[in-house]
Every structure is written in C-alpha cells, then in structure tokens.
Design a protein around this motif. Structure first.
Motif, PDB file in Angstrom:
ATOM      1  N   THR A   1       0.875  -1.166   0.000  1.00 24.60           N
ATOM      2  CA  THR A   1       0.000   0.000   0.000  1.00 24.60           C
ATOM      3  C   THR A   1       0.913   1.217   0.000  1.00 24.60           C
ATOM      4  OG1 THR A   1      -1.644  -1.234   1.266  1.00 24.60           O
ATOM      5  CG2 THR A   1      -1.907   1.166   1.164  1.00 24.60           C
ATOM      6  N   LYS A   2       0.909   1.948  -1.116  1.00 30.34           N
ATOM      7  CA  LYS A   2       1.841   3.071  -1.305  1.00 30.34           C
ATOM      8  C   LYS A   2       1.203   4.407  -0.960  1.00 30.34           C
ATOM      9  CE  LYS A   2       4.254   0.969  -5.211  1.00 30.34           C
ATOM     10  NZ  LYS A   2       4.603   1.142  -6.617  1.00 30.34           N
ATOM     11  N   ALA A   3       2.029   5.293  -0.466  1.00 28.67           N
ATOM     12  CA  ALA A   3       1.662   6.698  -0.295  1.00 28.67           C
ATOM     13  C   ALA A   3       2.769   7.499  -0.966  1.00 28.67           C
ATOM     14  CB  ALA A   3       1.521   7.071   1.175  1.00 28.67           C
ATOM     15  N   GLY A   4       2.712   7.545  -2.293  1.00 33.28           N
ATOM     16  CA  GLY A   4       3.636   8.342  -3.090  1.00 33.28           C
ATOM     17  C   GLY A   4       2.879   9.526  -3.662  1.00 33.28           C
ATOM     18  N   VAL A   5       3.536  10.329  -4.451  1.00 34.29           N
ATOM     19  CA  VAL A   5       2.893  11.530  -4.983  1.00 34.29           C
ATOM     20  C   VAL A   5       1.672  11.196  -5.846  1.00 34.29           C
ATOM     21  CG1 VAL A   5       4.345  11.778  -7.048  1.00 34.29           C
ATOM     22  CG2 VAL A   5       3.374  13.804  -5.951  1.00 34.29           C
ATOM     23  N   LYS A   6       1.681  10.047  -6.513  1.00 35.40           N
ATOM     24  CA  LYS A   6       0.535   9.649  -7.336  1.00 35.40           C
ATOM     25  C   LYS A   6      -0.698   9.409  -6.464  1.00 35.40           C
ATOM     26  CE  LYS A   6      -0.952   6.052 -10.545  1.00 35.40           C
ATOM     27  NZ  LYS A   6      -0.600   4.769 -11.137  1.00 35.40           N
ATOM     28  N   GLU A   7      -0.506   8.723  -5.338  1.00 31.70           N
ATOM     29  CA  GLU A   7      -1.612   8.404  -4.445  1.00 31.70           C
ATOM     30  C   GLU A   7      -1.948   9.545  -3.477  1.00 31.70           C
ATOM     31  OE1 GLU A   7       0.668   4.932  -5.787  1.00 31.70           O
ATOM     32  OE2 GLU A   7       1.298   6.606  -4.542  1.00 31.70           O
ATOM     33  N   PHE A   8      -0.945  10.364  -3.160  1.00 34.27           N
ATOM     34  CA  PHE A   8      -1.067  11.398  -2.132  1.00 34.27           C
ATOM     35  C   PHE A   8      -0.425  12.687  -2.664  1.00 34.27           C
ATOM     36  CE2 PHE A   8       0.228  12.200   2.612  1.00 34.27           C
ATOM     37  CZ  PHE A   8      -0.764  13.169   2.734  1.00 34.27           C
ATOM     38  N   PRO A   9      -1.164  13.475  -3.448  1.00 33.70           N
ATOM     39  CA  PRO A   9      -0.607  14.649  -4.133  1.00 33.70           C
ATOM     40  C   PRO A   9       0.089  15.670  -3.228  1.00 33.70           C
ATOM     41  CG  PRO A   9      -2.771  14.144  -5.004  1.00 33.70           C
ATOM     42  CD  PRO A   9      -2.565  13.258  -3.810  1.00 33.70           C
ATOM     43  N   ALA A  10      -0.233  15.695  -1.937  1.00 28.92           N
ATOM     44  CA  ALA A  10       0.424  16.641  -1.019  1.00 28.92           C
ATOM     45  C   ALA A  10       1.922  16.375  -0.902  1.00 28.92           C
ATOM     46  CB  ALA A  10      -0.226  16.583   0.359  1.00 28.92           C
ATOM     47  N   LEU A  11       2.392  15.213  -1.361  1.00 26.76           N
ATOM     48  CA  LEU A  11       3.819  14.894  -1.291  1.00 26.76           C
ATOM     49  C   LEU A  11       4.639  15.576  -2.389  1.00 26.76           C
ATOM     50  CD1 LEU A  11       3.727  11.078  -0.429  1.00 26.76           C
ATOM     51  CD2 LEU A  11       4.069  13.024   1.106  1.00 26.76           C
ATOM     52  N   GLU A  12       3.978  16.157  -3.371  1.00 24.22           N
ATOM     53  CA  GLU A  12       4.691  16.838  -4.469  1.00 24.22           C
ATOM     54  C   GLU A  12       5.680  17.852  -3.897  1.00 24.22           C
ATOM     55  OE1 GLU A  12       5.988  17.536  -8.117  1.00 24.22           O
ATOM     56  OE2 GLU A  12       4.187  16.304  -7.894  1.00 24.22           O
ATOM     57  N   GLY A  13       6.949  17.682  -4.251  1.00 21.83           N
ATOM     58  CA  GLY A  13       8.000  18.603  -3.816  1.00 21.83           C
ATOM     59  C   GLY A  13       8.535  18.341  -2.422  1.00 21.83           C
ATOM     60  N   GLN A  14       8.010  17.337  -1.713  1.00 29.68           N
ATOM     61  CA  GLN A  14       8.425  17.097  -0.329  1.00 29.68           C
ATOM     62  C   GLN A  14       9.542  16.055  -0.187  1.00 29.68           C
ATOM     63  OE1 GLN A  14       7.361  19.127   2.068  1.00 29.68           O
ATOM     64  NE2 GLN A  14       6.185  20.143   0.452  1.00 29.68           N
ATOM     65  N   SER A  15       9.891  15.361  -1.260  1.00 28.51           N
ATOM     66  CA  SER A  15      11.004  14.396  -1.284  1.00 28.51           C
ATOM     67  C   SER A  15      10.853  13.256  -0.285  1.00 28.51           C
ATOM     68  CB  SER A  15      12.347  15.110  -1.067  1.00 28.51           C
ATOM     69  OG  SER A  15      12.576  16.038  -2.093  1.00 28.51           O
ATOM     70  N   VAL A  16       9.611  12.844  -0.004  1.00 23.17           N
ATOM     71  CA  VAL A  16       9.365  11.693   0.864  1.00 23.17           C
ATOM     72  C   VAL A  16       8.190  10.890   0.317  1.00 23.17           C
ATOM     73  CG1 VAL A  16      10.225  12.749   3.001  1.00 23.17           C
ATOM     74  CG2 VAL A  16       7.811  12.969   2.405  1.00 23.17           C
ATOM     75  N   SER A  17       8.174   9.603   0.614  1.00 25.69           N
ATOM     76  CA  SER A  17       7.024   8.746   0.361  1.00 25.69           C
ATOM     77  C   SER A  17       7.133   7.555   1.301  1.00 25.69           C
ATOM     78  CB  SER A  17       6.923   8.321  -1.101  1.00 25.69           C
ATOM     79  OG  SER A  17       8.080   7.639  -1.514  1.00 25.69           O
ATOM     80  N   PHE A  18       6.087   6.733   1.289  1.00 26.33           N
ATOM     81  CA  PHE A  18       5.956   5.712   2.321  1.00 26.33           C
ATOM     82  C   PHE A  18       5.179   4.529   1.758  1.00 26.33           C
ATOM     83  CE2 PHE A  18       3.961   4.165   6.306  1.00 26.33           C
ATOM     84  CZ  PHE A  18       5.074   4.144   7.139  1.00 26.33           C
TER      85      PHE A  18
END
Length: 186
Positions: free
Chosen positions: A63-80
């Motif tokens: 279960t990914k939380a990357g920029v595709k799934e969680f747009p608030a990550l754009e520009g934050q250089s993190v995912s989970f």
C-alpha cells in the motif's frame, strides 16, 4: 584551453544529470495540487493506509503513499509504503531508480537482500524491530520464510516518486526477443 572548456562542459553536464535524478526543490512551503480550489488539513491527510488493518492478504500486498496516491507529497522528497507478507510471501526482485529504501520490520521475520554493482549479494535475516537499507537503484528483494506467520514492514523513501522497476517483468514481459536474452547470457 580547449581541454579546460571540454572539462567544464563535462562537469556541467554531470551536475545537471545529478540534479534531475532527485526530487526538485520547491520555492514555497508546499505545492497545491491542480484539482484543488481550497486547502485545509484534509489536503495533507492520507487515509488509504486504514485498509492494512482489515485482515491478512493472501498474497504479497503493498500500500503506497507516493505523490501519485497522495498529491500533497509533491516537492516534499518523501514517500511511504506498508508491505504485507503472507506466510511464505515474497516481494520479488525490483529496484527504485530515484530513492534508497529504508525498511522497518513491524511484525514477523523477513529475509532481505540486494545485489550491488559488482554483483555481490548482501543478505540479512530480520526480526521484529530491525531496519535495513536498500541503496538507491540496486536490485533487492524481501521474503517471509515462515509458512505459518505473516510479516508486516514499513518502507520510507527519500523521493515523492521513488519508482519501482520489477526485474522479472522487465526481463520477461517486455517483448525482448529470446535471441537477445541468449546473446546477453553468452
């Protein structure tokens, strides 16, 4: 003089390549996704991880939380990501071209490993509470060796879009002719 100019151009090209290989720096606190007209706390909340508590999957589940799934990550250089391994479950060989992966084992046991650019295999048996780092771009895997117990791990990435390249799919499902595979193996 020409040698110095060529050297400077070469160094500039290397720096541009390095810059493009990471998430871009942003000049504001955050980037407002294009489809939003107003921003509030919900804009920075990701609720899709709730499904990982709904039981044990029968096959490996990520279960990914990357920029595709969680747009608030754009520009934050993190995912989970949350990785769920059923008994004897495996996350097959793959790479992340834009980030290292820091894996934290929350429950169970895993055998993990990666292969470096000199073709050396590094493996480790992990138990609950252990962490392991997979260097950026290197082929790696995780395997739950227990036939009767699941495992759960959390993965953090230093990119909002780490990317995942499946080695089996890349080698065998891309339409590359068997003759090419044979030439490469010889």
């Amino acid at each position: 003089m020409h040698t110095l100019l060529i050297l400077l151009i070469g160094l500039a090209m290397i720096s541009f390549t390095t810059i493009e290989a990471t998430d871009p720096d942003i000049l504001s606190d955050f980037i407002v996704p294009e489809n939003l007209t107003s921003i509030d706390g919900k804009s920075f909340t990701f609720t899709r991880m709730r499904k990982v508590f709904e039981g044990n999957p029968e096959s490996f589940q990520v279960t990914k939380a990357g920029v595709k799934e969680f747009p608030a990550l754009e520009g934050q250089s993190v995912s989970f990501a949350v990785l769920q391994y059923p008994p004897a479950g495996i996350n097959p060989t793959h790479t992340h071209p834009r980030s290292a992966e820091l894996l934290f084992l929350v429950y169970g046991c895993l055998q993990v490993g990666f292969v470096d650019s000199k073709n050396v295999l590094y493996t480790q048996n992990l138990t609950m509470g252990d962490m392991f780092v997979f260097p950026k771009g290197l082929v790696h895997f995780q395997y739950n060796p227990h036939n009767n117990s699941p495992a759960i791990a959390l993965s953090a990435f230093g990119s909002a879009n780490a990317g995942t390249v499946s080695v089996p799919a890349t080698l065998f499902a891309t339409g590359i002719d068997d003759e090419v595979h044979q030439i490469v193996q010889d």
